[in-house]
Write a protein that holds these residues in place. Structure first.
Motif, PDB file in Angstrom:
ATOM      1  N   LEU A 271       0.521  -1.163  -0.131  1.00  0.00           N
ATOM      2  CA  LEU A 271       0.242  -0.098  -0.095  1.00  0.00           C
ATOM      3  C   LEU A 271       0.755   1.353  -0.116  1.00  0.00           C
ATOM      4  CD1 LEU A 271      -2.645  -1.376   2.448  1.00  0.00           C
ATOM      5  CD2 LEU A 271      -2.903  -0.702  -0.068  1.00  0.00           C
ATOM      6  N   LEU A 272       1.911   1.129   0.898  1.00  0.00           N
ATOM      7  CA  LEU A 272       2.743   2.464   0.734  1.00  0.00           C
ATOM      8  C   LEU A 272       3.366   2.497  -0.730  1.00  0.00           C
ATOM      9  CD1 LEU A 272       4.470   4.592   2.470  1.00  0.00           C
ATOM     10  CD2 LEU A 272       6.400   2.745   2.788  1.00  0.00           C
ATOM     11  N   GLU A 273       3.605   1.546  -1.278  1.00  0.00           N
ATOM     12  CA  GLU A 273       4.207   1.691  -2.770  1.00  0.00           C
ATOM     13  C   GLU A 273       3.054   2.064  -3.714  1.00  0.00           C
ATOM     14  OE1 GLU A 273       6.454  -0.950  -6.275  1.00  0.00           O
ATOM     15  OE2 GLU A 273       6.401  -1.530  -4.193  1.00  0.00           O
ATOM     16  N   GLY A 274       1.972   1.360  -3.548  1.00  0.00           N
ATOM     17  CA  GLY A 274       0.903   1.474  -4.605  1.00  0.00           C
ATOM     18  C   GLY A 274       0.284   2.606  -4.585  1.00  0.00           C
ATOM     19  N   MET A 275       0.321   3.418  -3.539  1.00  0.00           N
ATOM     20  CA  MET A 275      -0.578   4.785  -3.191  1.00  0.00           C
ATOM     21  C   MET A 275       0.291   6.091  -3.313  1.00  0.00           C
ATOM     22  SD  MET A 275      -2.463   3.853   0.351  1.00  0.00           S
ATOM     23  CE  MET A 275      -3.328   5.633   0.628  1.00  0.00           C
ATOM     24  N   GLU A 276       1.758   5.914  -3.663  1.00  0.00           N
ATOM     25  CA  GLU A 276       2.642   6.790  -4.051  1.00  0.00           C
ATOM     26  C   GLU A 276       2.023   7.711  -5.260  1.00  0.00           C
ATOM     27  OE1 GLU A 276       7.339   7.430  -5.265  1.00  0.00           O
ATOM     28  OE2 GLU A 276       6.670   5.624  -5.036  1.00  0.00           O
ATOM     29  N   GLY A 277       2.062   8.873  -5.339  1.00  0.00           N
ATOM     30  CA  GLY A 277       1.415   9.785  -6.368  1.00  0.00           C
ATOM     31  C   GLY A 277       0.106   9.885  -6.535  1.00  0.00           C
ATOM     32  N   LEU A 278      -0.713   9.326  -5.827  1.00  0.00           N
ATOM     33  CA  LEU A 278      -1.937   9.336  -5.718  1.00  0.00           C
ATOM     34  C   LEU A 278      -2.574  10.743  -5.573  1.00  0.00           C
ATOM     35  CD1 LEU A 278      -4.556   7.516  -6.351  1.00  0.00           C
ATOM     36  CD2 LEU A 278      -4.789   6.899  -4.033  1.00  0.00           C
ATOM     37  N   ALA A 279      -3.461  11.334  -6.157  1.00  0.00           N
ATOM     38  CA  ALA A 279      -4.082  12.568  -5.920  1.00  0.00           C
ATOM     39  C   ALA A 279      -5.312  12.600  -5.675  1.00  0.00           C
ATOM     40  CB  ALA A 279      -3.933  13.415  -7.273  1.00  0.00           C
ATOM     41  N   VAL A 280      -5.714  13.517  -4.740  1.00  0.00           N
ATOM     42  CA  VAL A 280      -7.037  13.475  -4.270  1.00  0.00           C
ATOM     43  C   VAL A 280      -8.190  13.583  -5.509  1.00  0.00           C
ATOM     44  CG1 VAL A 280      -8.804  14.984  -3.079  1.00  0.00           C
ATOM     45  CG2 VAL A 280      -6.264  14.922  -2.352  1.00  0.00           C
ATOM     46  N   GLY A 281      -9.230  12.986  -5.257  1.00  0.00           N
ATOM     47  CA  GLY A 281     -10.153  12.474  -6.431  1.00  0.00           C
ATOM     48  C   GLY A 281      -9.660  11.277  -7.151  1.00  0.00           C
ATOM     49  N   GLY A 282      -8.737  10.683  -6.821  1.00  0.00           N
ATOM     50  CA  GLY A 282      -8.144   9.581  -7.985  1.00  0.00           C
ATOM     51  C   GLY A 282      -8.510   8.200  -7.100  1.00  0.00           C
ATOM     52  N   ARG A 283      -8.578   7.302  -7.932  1.00  0.00           N
ATOM     53  CA  ARG A 283      -9.204   6.008  -7.494  1.00  0.00           C
ATOM     54  C   ARG A 283      -8.209   4.776  -8.216  1.00  0.00           C
ATOM     55  NH1 ARG A 283     -15.167   3.261  -8.338  1.00  0.00           N
ATOM     56  NH2 ARG A 283     -15.450   5.107  -6.857  1.00  0.00           N
ATOM     57  N   ARG A 284      -7.553   3.995  -7.577  1.00  0.00           N
ATOM     58  CA  ARG A 284      -6.315   3.390  -7.910  1.00  0.00           C
ATOM     59  C   ARG A 284      -6.618   1.922  -7.646  1.00  0.00           C
ATOM     60  NH1 ARG A 284      -0.347   5.562  -6.849  1.00  0.00           N
ATOM     61  NH2 ARG A 284      -1.178   6.737  -8.672  1.00  0.00           N
ATOM     62  N   ALA A 285      -6.219   0.748  -8.617  1.00  0.00           N
ATOM     63  CA  ALA A 285      -6.473  -0.565  -8.189  1.00  0.00           C
ATOM     64  C   ALA A 285      -4.700  -0.899  -7.941  1.00  0.00           C
ATOM     65  CB  ALA A 285      -6.729  -1.297  -9.497  1.00  0.00           C
ATOM     66  N   ILE A 286      -4.423  -1.649  -6.920  1.00  0.00           N
ATOM     67  CA  ILE A 286      -3.048  -1.879  -6.458  1.00  0.00           C
ATOM     68  C   ILE A 286      -3.074  -3.264  -6.072  1.00  0.00           C
ATOM     69  CG2 ILE A 286      -1.307  -1.509  -4.731  1.00  0.00           C
ATOM     70  CD1 ILE A 286      -2.925   1.072  -3.960  1.00  0.00           C
ATOM     71  N   THR A 287      -2.506  -4.234  -6.920  1.00  0.00           N
ATOM     72  CA  THR A 287      -2.283  -5.591  -6.957  1.00  0.00           C
ATOM     73  C   THR A 287      -0.904  -5.856  -6.070  1.00  0.00           C
ATOM     74  OG1 THR A 287      -3.227  -5.976  -9.028  1.00  0.00           O
ATOM     75  CG2 THR A 287      -1.897  -7.632  -8.193  1.00  0.00           C
ATOM     76  N   VAL A 288      -1.104  -6.602  -4.850  1.00  0.00           N
ATOM     77  CA  VAL A 288       0.008  -6.676  -3.853  1.00  0.00           C
ATOM     78  C   VAL A 288       0.184  -8.208  -3.817  1.00  0.00           C
ATOM     79  CG1 VAL A 288       0.478  -6.428  -1.617  1.00  0.00           C
ATOM     80  CG2 VAL A 288      -1.158  -4.542  -2.635  1.00  0.00           C
ATOM     81  N   PRO A 289       1.693  -8.405  -4.012  1.00  0.00           N
ATOM     82  CA  PRO A 289       1.881  -9.969  -3.844  1.00  0.00           C
ATOM     83  C   PRO A 289       2.009 -10.237  -2.389  1.00  0.00           C
ATOM     84  CG  PRO A 289       3.887  -8.667  -4.472  1.00  0.00           C
ATOM     85  CD  PRO A 289       2.545  -7.537  -4.610  1.00  0.00           C
ATOM     86  N   PRO A 290       1.867 -11.284  -2.042  1.00  0.00           N
ATOM     87  CA  PRO A 290       2.103 -11.969  -0.454  1.00  0.00           C
ATOM     88  C   PRO A 290       3.228 -11.173   0.177  1.00  0.00           C
ATOM     89  CG  PRO A 290       1.568 -13.755  -1.949  1.00  0.00           C
ATOM     90  CD  PRO A 290       1.936 -12.657  -2.827  1.00  0.00           C
ATOM     91  N   GLU A 291       4.523 -11.063  -0.546  1.00  0.00           N
ATOM     92  CA  GLU A 291       5.514 -10.530   0.290  1.00  0.00           C
ATOM     93  C   GLU A 291       5.495  -9.164   0.576  1.00  0.00           C
ATOM     94  OE1 GLU A 291       6.875 -11.045  -3.864  1.00  0.00           O
ATOM     95  OE2 GLU A 291       5.563 -12.045  -2.430  1.00  0.00           O
ATOM     96  N   ASP A 292       4.615  -8.261  -0.117  1.00  0.00           N
ATOM     97  CA  ASP A 292       4.307  -6.957   0.127  1.00  0.00           C
ATOM     98  C   ASP A 292       2.984  -6.758   1.027  1.00  0.00           C
ATOM     99  OD1 ASP A 292       6.502  -6.284  -0.874  1.00  0.00           O
ATOM    100  OD2 ASP A 292       5.716  -5.590  -3.008  1.00  0.00           O
ATOM    101  N   GLY A 293       2.382  -7.739   1.249  1.00  0.00           N
ATOM    102  CA  GLY A 293       1.163  -7.705   1.999  1.00  0.00           C
ATOM    103  C   GLY A 293       1.271  -8.516   3.430  1.00  0.00           C
ATOM    104  N   PHE A 294       0.237  -9.620   3.462  1.00  0.00           N
ATOM    105  CA  PHE A 294       0.686 -10.339   4.972  1.00  0.00           C
ATOM    106  C   PHE A 294       1.573 -11.401   5.009  1.00  0.00           C
ATOM    107  CE2 PHE A 294      -3.767  -8.359   4.246  1.00  0.00           C
ATOM    108  CZ  PHE A 294      -3.773  -7.405   5.562  1.00  0.00           C
ATOM    109  N   GLY A 295       2.149 -11.784   4.000  1.00  0.00           N
ATOM    110  CA  GLY A 295       2.987 -12.754   3.916  1.00  0.00           C
ATOM    111  C   GLY A 295       2.705 -14.078   2.969  1.00  0.00           C
ATOM    112  N   GLU A 296       3.612 -14.924   2.772  1.00  0.00           N
ATOM    113  CA  GLU A 296       3.299 -16.343   2.125  1.00  0.00           C
ATOM    114  C   GLU A 296       2.222 -16.972   2.747  1.00  0.00           C
ATOM    115  OE1 GLU A 296       3.902 -17.045  -0.765  1.00  0.00           O
ATOM    116  OE2 GLU A 296       5.352 -15.685  -1.559  1.00  0.00           O
ATOM    117  N   GLU A 297       2.012 -16.721   4.014  1.00  0.00           N
ATOM    118  CA  GLU A 297       0.997 -17.608   4.877  1.00  0.00           C
ATOM    119  C   GLU A 297      -0.516 -17.181   4.493  1.00  0.00           C
ATOM    120  OE1 GLU A 297       2.339 -14.788   7.699  1.00  0.00           O
ATOM    121  OE2 GLU A 297       3.226 -15.867   6.211  1.00  0.00           O
ATOM    122  N   GLY A 298      -0.767 -15.776   4.156  1.00  0.00           N
ATOM    123  CA  GLY A 298      -1.900 -15.122   3.864  1.00  0.00           C
ATOM    124  C   GLY A 298      -2.627 -15.064   5.097  1.00  0.00           C
ATOM    125  N   SER A 299      -3.847 -15.187   4.860  1.00  0.00           N
ATOM    126  CA  SER A 299      -4.921 -15.011   6.199  1.00  0.00           C
ATOM    127  C   SER A 299      -6.198 -15.984   5.956  1.00  0.00           C
ATOM    128  CB  SER A 299      -5.298 -13.702   6.314  1.00  0.00           C
ATOM    129  OG  SER A 299      -6.080 -13.547   7.319  1.00  0.00           O
TER     130      SER A 299
END
Length: 320
Positions: A271-299
């Motif tokens: 989310l830190l990487e994926g929201m970089e440069g986002l401007a107010v009023g914008g909507r963004r789809a950010i695809t996050v692999p496990p290592e940048d999310g909750f880890g390989e174990e998921g939830s």
């Protein structure tokens, strides 16, 4: 709808303020009809009220941290005469959409007695802006009416006669019976009411293929035309989190109060990487692999299997 991932992704890691602590916010307690007659236990005896010109008691603020000095906290000029009707004075102009009934305004505020300027509450020392849904009767009438038309970035003073505050009902030893109140309010964001047809039901981007993405990637679904989000800003957002391989909704904040999150290293790396440069009023789809999310174990308990990508659709409503 599952909410366990929301707690991990945003709330627990980066909550700025969204009603999370128990604080003294008398403005959020509108008097019920007939309250002066039906609820004598809420009435403060007149001899316990601080007299005009008296010294304020120590504030009763229940919060993890109280900011001793907040440079944003305004000085308040009280009216020269007692207000007989709601007086709305814009001290600093805002911009963007004007607030309407049903919209949420996120505000900082300071309140004093109109008669002598004795303070009774403010959000600045708590560091907690306050979300208000207009036109729902969740706040005193002076706010419900006086914040209509407000814009993001506006500073407004509301001089409120007692009839549009608490009337004959005393709320404290400062807000006594028939007390006129004055507030200075900073409007941090105006959040338009949710249109059910506008809630994302699918990610809007291609789903992950086995084995998914190697790194966080993002795509702007709507390009914002406002200010760009920067590190340490508080972002006012809505989001939906989808399972990356099937598009199943894991959890959503779209049907709740907008989240206020500090944009910084306490966010998930994706989310830190994926929201970089986002401007107010914008909507963004950010695809996050496990290592940048909750880890390989998921939830798995929250519906996210091990090794599975997530797709966040994030809308930046405002920032401050």
């Amino acid at each position: 709808m599952r909410r366990t991932l929301a707690i991990s992704a945003f709330i627990a890691l980066s909550l700025a303020a969204c009603g999370g602590s128990e604080t003294s916010t008398p403005v959020s307690l509108p008097p019920a009809e007939g309250a002066a007659d039906s609820a004598p236990e809420t009435t403060v005896p007149e001899d316990l009220c601080v007299p005009v010109g008296g010294e304020a008691p120590e504030p009763d603020i229940a919060a993890p941290e109280v900011l001793e000095t907040n440079p944003d906290k305004p000085e308040i000029d009280i009216p020269t005469e007692a207000p007989t009707e709601l007086d709305r004075t814009v001290l600093e102009e805002g911009s963007g959409d004007a607030a309407e009934a049903g919209d949420t305004v996120i505000v900082d505020y300071a309140g004093v007695r109109s008669s002598d300027g004795l303070p009774f509450d403010n959000s600045y020392d708590r560091g907690e802006p306050f979300p208000v849904v207009l036109g729902q009767g969740g706040v005193i009438e002076g706010w419900d009416v006086g914040l209509i038309g407000s814009q993001t970035g506006e500073r407004v003073q509301l001089d409120i006669p007692s009839a549009q505050a608490y009337g004959e009902v005393a709320r404290s030893n400062i807000i006594c019976e028939n007390e006129d109140l004055t507030f200075v309010i900073d409007v941090r964001a105006v959040v338009k009411a949710v249109d059910p047809g506008d809630v994302p039901t699918e990610p809007g981007v291609e789903l992950s293929k086995d084995p998914g993405v190697d790194d966080t990637v993002f795509e702007d679904l709507v390009v914002g035309d406002g200010e760009v989000l920067e590190i340490d800003d508080t972002a006012v957002i809505r989001y939906v989190n989808f399972r990356g391989d099937t598009g199943e909704v894991l959890e959503t904040s779209w049907d709740a109060d907008p989240l206020q999150v500090v944009y910084g290293e306490n966010l998930l790396p994706g989310l830190l990487e994926g929201m970089e440069g986002l401007a107010v009023g914008g909507r963004r789809a950010i695809t996050v692999p496990p290592e940048d999310g909750f880890g390989e174990e998921g939830s798995p308990d929250a519906g996210l299997p091990a090794g599975t990508d997530m797709i966040f659709v994030v809308e930046l409503i405002g920032k401050y």
